[in-house]
Design a protein around this motif. Structure first.
Motif, short mmCIF file in Angstrom:
data_model
loop_
_atom_site.label_atom_id
_atom_site.label_comp_id
_atom_site.label_asym_id
_atom_site.label_seq_id
_atom_site.Cartn_x
_atom_site.Cartn_y
_atom_site.Cartn_z
N LYS A 1 0.83 -1.21 0.00
CA LYS A 1 0.00 0.00 0.00
C LYS A 1 0.87 1.25 0.00
N GLU A 2 1.96 1.21 0.77
CA GLU A 2 2.86 2.36 0.81
C GLU A 2 3.55 2.55 -0.54
N LEU A 3 4.00 1.45 -1.14
CA LEU A 3 4.66 1.55 -2.44
C LEU A 3 3.72 2.06 -3.52
N SER A 4 2.48 1.56 -3.54
CA SER A 4 1.53 2.00 -4.55
C SER A 4 1.24 3.49 -4.40
N ALA A 5 1.21 3.99 -3.16
CA ALA A 5 1.00 5.43 -2.95
C ALA A 5 2.20 6.23 -3.44
N ARG A 6 3.40 5.73 -3.19
CA ARG A 6 4.60 6.44 -3.63
C ARG A 6 4.65 6.57 -5.14
N TYR A 7 4.24 5.51 -5.83
CA TYR A 7 4.28 5.54 -7.29
C TYR A 7 2.99 6.08 -7.91
N GLY A 8 1.98 6.30 -7.08
CA GLY A 8 0.73 6.86 -7.58
C GLY A 8 -0.02 5.92 -8.49
N VAL A 9 -0.04 4.63 -8.14
CA VAL A 9 -0.72 3.63 -8.97
C VAL A 9 -1.61 2.77 -8.08
N THR A 10 -2.42 1.97 -8.70
CA THR A 10 -3.27 1.04 -7.95
C THR A 10 -2.44 -0.14 -7.45
N LEU A 11 -3.01 -0.85 -6.50
CA LEU A 11 -2.34 -2.05 -6.00
C LEU A 11 -2.16 -3.07 -7.10
N ALA A 12 -3.15 -3.19 -8.00
CA ALA A 12 -3.05 -4.17 -9.09
C ALA A 12 -1.87 -3.87 -9.99
N THR A 13 -1.65 -2.57 -10.29
CA THR A 13 -0.52 -2.20 -11.14
C THR A 13 0.80 -2.47 -10.43
N LEU A 14 0.86 -2.12 -9.14
CA LEU A 14 2.08 -2.37 -8.38
C LEU A 14 2.39 -3.86 -8.33
N ARG A 15 1.38 -4.68 -8.09
CA ARG A 15 1.61 -6.12 -7.99
C ARG A 15 2.08 -6.71 -9.32
N GLN A 16 1.63 -6.13 -10.41
CA GLN A 16 2.12 -6.58 -11.71
C GLN A 16 3.61 -6.29 -11.86
N ALA A 17 4.04 -5.13 -11.36
CA ALA A 17 5.47 -4.78 -11.41
C ALA A 17 6.28 -5.70 -10.52
N LEU A 18 5.77 -5.97 -9.31
CA LEU A 18 6.50 -6.85 -8.40
C LEU A 18 6.61 -8.26 -8.96
N GLN A 19 5.54 -8.72 -9.60
CA GLN A 19 5.57 -10.05 -10.20
C GLN A 19 6.60 -10.11 -11.32
N GLN A 20 6.68 -9.03 -12.11
CA GLN A 20 7.67 -8.97 -13.19
C GLN A 20 9.08 -9.11 -12.63
N LEU A 21 9.36 -8.41 -11.53
CA LEU A 21 10.69 -8.46 -10.92
C LEU A 21 10.96 -9.81 -10.28
N GLU A 22 9.92 -10.45 -9.74
CA GLU A 22 10.10 -11.79 -9.19
C GLU A 22 10.41 -12.77 -10.31
N ASP A 23 9.73 -12.63 -11.45
CA ASP A 23 10.00 -13.50 -12.60
C ASP A 23 11.43 -13.33 -13.10
N GLU A 24 11.99 -12.12 -12.93
CA GLU A 24 13.36 -11.85 -13.36
C GLU A 24 14.39 -12.27 -12.31
N GLY A 25 13.89 -12.77 -11.15
CA GLY A 25 14.80 -13.24 -10.11
C GLY A 25 15.35 -12.14 -9.21
N LEU A 26 14.75 -10.94 -9.26
CA LEU A 26 15.26 -9.83 -8.47
C LEU A 26 14.54 -9.67 -7.13
N LEU A 27 13.30 -10.15 -7.05
CA LEU A 27 12.52 -10.04 -5.82
C LEU A 27 12.02 -11.41 -5.39
N SER A 28 11.73 -11.51 -4.11
CA SER A 28 11.10 -12.71 -3.56
C SER A 28 9.89 -12.27 -2.75
N GLN A 29 8.69 -12.67 -3.18
CA GLN A 29 7.47 -12.34 -2.46
C GLN A 29 7.12 -13.51 -1.54
#
Length: 252
Positions: free
Chosen positions: A43-71
Motif C-alpha cells: 500500500k505504501e509503495l503504490s501510494a509512492r508511485y501513484g498507482v493502484t495495487l493491481a498495477t504495483l503487484r504486476q510490477a513486483l511479479q515482473q521483478l520476481e520473474d526476473e529473479g530480483l525479488l522474492s514475495q
C-alpha cells in the motif's frame, strides 16, 4: 531505505507497471536496494508511485520473474539473493559454468574409488566391470550448492587430483576426448542424506540432473548424477536458429 524521486509515469506507450519495475530493478542492480532487504508494504509503495495495487503487484511479479525479488506470503517482499545460472547450451561442467560467470567455486572430493557401477550407470557405460566413482560437493562462495556423483569409464583417473580441475580437462590430459553429452534435468526435492551435505532442510527444492558424456567413438565415458540446490541456482538456455536443441518429455 533511501528513495529518490518517483519516476514519471507518462512515457508514451510505456505501461506503468513496467516503469515501476524498471525503477526498482535499477535500484536493485545499482546496490541501492541490497539482497535480503525488505521493500515497504504494498500500500505504501503504490501510494509512492501513484498507482493502484493491481498495477504495483504486476510490477513486483515482473521483478520476481526476473529473479530480483522474492514475495513471501505473510512476510512481505524482499530483494532476492543473487542466483548462479547453470547453462544447458555448452559442453561444460558445473564449476566451469559458475567460474565463467565470475563466481568463486571450490570443490570438495568426498570419495574417489574404483568400484562396480550401479545398474543405472552400467546401463550407459556398457560392459565394464569397474569404473572410477567420483563423489564431489561444489561450493559457491563457501556455500554447498551441488552434490555430484560421477562414474568414469576405466581407471585412468583413479589417482588424479580432481579438486581443482575440470573432469573434461582431466580426461583430455589422459588422451580421452569428449565429443558430446546428453542431459536430462527434472525438478525434485532434497532427500535427507543430500540435504545434510548441502546444509539444507530435507524437502528443499532441487534440480536433479543426469548427464551422459560420450567420446569420439560415441561410447559413454561418464555417467553422472547431480543434485543442484534450487534455492541458489537457476537454469538458463540461449535459443538460436542453429544453436541449442531442446526436447520436452512428459514426466510419468
Amino acid at each position: 531505505m533511501p528513495w529518490t524521486r518517483r519516476p514519471p509515469l507518462t512515457a508514451p506507450r510505456t505501461p506503468k507497471y513496467r516503469v515501476i519495475a524498471d525503477d526498482l530493478g535499477s535500484k536493485i542492480r545499482g546496490g541501492e536496494l541490497v539482497p535480503g532487504s525488505a521493500l515497504p508494504p504494498q500500500k505504501e509503495l503504490s501510494a509512492r508511485y501513484g498507482v493502484t495495487l493491481a498495477t504495483l503487484r504486476q510490477a513486483l511479479q515482473q521483478l520476481e520473474d526476473e529473479g530480483l525479488l522474492s514475495q513471501q506470503p505473510g512476510r512481505g517482499t524482499f530483494v532476492a539473493e543473487p542466483r548462479a545460472a547453470y547453462r544447458l547450451d555448452s559442453l561444460r561442467g558445473f564449476a566451469e559454468d559458475l567460474r565463467a560467470q565470475g563466481h568463486l567455486v571450490t570443490t570438495q572430493i568426498l570419495a574417489q574409488t574404483v568400484a562396480q557401477p550401479p545398474a543405472w550407470a552400467a546401463a550407459h557405460l556398457g560392459d565394464t566391470a569397474h569404473a572410477v566413482r567420483l563423489e564431489r560437493l561444489r561450493l559457491l562462495a563457501g556455500h554447498p550448492v551441488v552434490h555430484q556423483v560421477s562414474w568414469i569409464r576405466g581407471r585412468e583417473l583413479a589417482q588424479a587430483d580432481l579438486s581443482d580441475v575440470s573432469l573434461y580437462a582431466a580426461l583430455a590430459d589422459h588422451g580421452i576426448a569428449v565429443h558430446r553429452a546428453s542431459e536430462a534435468v527434472r525438478p525434485g526435492v532434497l532427500d535427507q542424506a543430500t540435504a545434510t551435505l548441502l546444509r539444507q532442510p530435507a524437502g528443499t527444492p532441487a534440480f536433479l540432473s543426469e548427464r551422459i558424456t560420450y567420446g569420439l567413438d560415441d561410447r559413454a565415458l561418464v555417467a553422472d548424477r547431480a543434485t543442484i540446490l534450487g534455492t541458489r541456482m537457476e537454469i538458463r538456455t540461449e535459443r538460436e536458429v542453429s544453436g541449442l536443441s531442446m526436447q520436452w518429455a512428459q514426466l510419468a
